[in-house]
Design an enzyme around this catalytic site. Sequence first.
Site, PDB file in Angstrom:
ATOM      1  N   PRO A 143       0.824  -1.219   0.000  1.00  0.00           N
ATOM      2  CA  PRO A 143       0.000   0.000   0.000  1.00  0.00           C
ATOM      3  C   PRO A 143       0.854   1.265   0.000  1.00  0.00           C
ATOM      4  O   PRO A 143       0.338   2.361  -0.185  1.00  0.00           O
ATOM      5  CB  PRO A 143      -0.839  -0.127   1.273  1.00  0.00           C
ATOM      6  CG  PRO A 143      -0.203  -1.169   2.093  1.00  0.00           C
ATOM      7  CD  PRO A 143       0.651  -2.016   1.217  1.00  0.00           C
ATOM      8  N   GLU A 145       0.524  -8.016   7.561  1.00  0.00           N
ATOM      9  CA  GLU A 145       0.998  -7.897   8.945  1.00  0.00           C
ATOM     10  C   GLU A 145       2.371  -7.250   8.970  1.00  0.00           C
ATOM     11  O   GLU A 145       2.722  -6.538   9.885  1.00  0.00           O
ATOM     12  CB  GLU A 145       1.051  -9.267   9.588  1.00  0.00           C
ATOM     13  CG  GLU A 145      -0.340  -9.760   9.866  1.00  0.00           C
ATOM     14  CD  GLU A 145      -0.409 -10.826  10.921  1.00  0.00           C
ATOM     15  OE1 GLU A 145       0.611 -11.453  11.214  1.00  0.00           O
ATOM     16  OE2 GLU A 145      -1.506 -11.022  11.427  1.00  0.00           O
ATOM     17  N   ARG A 172      -4.927  -7.996 -20.723  1.00  0.00           N
ATOM     18  CA  ARG A 172      -5.990  -7.463 -21.583  1.00  0.00           C
ATOM     19  C   ARG A 172      -5.436  -6.651 -22.762  1.00  0.00           C
ATOM     20  O   ARG A 172      -6.093  -6.476 -23.776  1.00  0.00           O
ATOM     21  CB  ARG A 172      -6.930  -6.550 -20.791  1.00  0.00           C
ATOM     22  CG  ARG A 172      -7.798  -7.243 -19.777  1.00  0.00           C
ATOM     23  CD  ARG A 172      -8.599  -6.222 -19.000  1.00  0.00           C
ATOM     24  NE  ARG A 172      -9.407  -5.406 -19.894  1.00  0.00           N
ATOM     25  CZ  ARG A 172     -10.543  -5.801 -20.433  1.00  0.00           C
ATOM     26  NH1 ARG A 172     -11.012  -6.991 -20.161  1.00  0.00           N
ATOM     27  NH2 ARG A 172     -11.215  -4.995 -21.239  1.00  0.00           N
ATOM     28  N   ASP A 201     -11.616  -1.001 -27.080  1.00  0.00           N
ATOM     29  CA  ASP A 201     -10.943  -0.538 -25.876  1.00  0.00           C
ATOM     30  C   ASP A 201     -10.028   0.626 -26.213  1.00  0.00           C
ATOM     31  O   ASP A 201     -10.015   1.628 -25.537  1.00  0.00           O
ATOM     32  CB  ASP A 201     -10.093  -1.675 -25.272  1.00  0.00           C
ATOM     33  CG  ASP A 201     -10.821  -2.354 -24.125  1.00  0.00           C
ATOM     34  OD1 ASP A 201     -12.043  -2.151 -24.010  1.00  0.00           O
ATOM     35  OD2 ASP A 201     -10.166  -3.083 -23.368  1.00  0.00           O
TER      36      ASP A 201
END
Length: 255
Positions: free
Chosen positions: A88, A116, A153, A168
Amino acid sequence: MIFHIITIFPEVIECYAKFGVIGRALQKGIASLKVHNLRDFTSDKHKKVDDYPYGGGSGMVMQVEPFYNAVKHIKETENESRIILLSPQGRIFNEKLAVEFFEKKEPLVLICGRYEGIDERVKAFVDEEISIGDYVLSGGELASLVIIDTIVRLMPGALGDELSAKEDSFMKGCLDYPHYTRPDEFDGMKVPSILLSGDHKRVALWRKKEALRATLQKRPDLLKDLSSEDMKILKELCSEINEKILEGRYEPVNH
Ligand code: ADE
């Protein structure tokens, strides 16, 4: 393009990778995936990969050595690879970064920790940390699948229907246009008649306009580097919205 994942949950990755776009790309040999069980790289006889934190505190910390050994093992066969730690705290992943990775074609080594904690010294042999968003997951497995799916993709042939890939890129930088399928009326809600007209040119123009409308209403920050055709449509949309505001008919989009 080859993806390596280092994880304590190889089954999670292997199971997900059997299906859908990733599954098809692997089967066709457009992409390849190697999942490495972190526990195979520990010298602990119980295959333990974590230990108590120095300095005390709750939870366990993932040890540096198994990660080091796993990366070393991968580097024996992949000379030019990019080592990524899912975290993160990393640079936020987006479509632009996916395109960058896809164009470089470098093998990606995705290291999944459990949140953790992971020994800080792992970062010494990592090229970069990547986050998939400002929230904390329990581990990097979901994040690595998000990254692989987004990159796969982009690979020619991965979407099966070549048209979807073209669409796309046609819609690049915009949110998607609305989709409909049968029935043409459900609970009083009708499919826009233009989609039933069979007029492919008008349908394409309608889709482009609706994609721009969705982007303008929900994510105006994405509207950059527009073609002159898109700018023209956007101006039309803005005057439609202005008109509605002046007539008190405008319904803002809440999300
Ligand atoms: N691991 C835990 N949270 C994460 C996040 N937001 N992105 C990537 N890896 C993570």
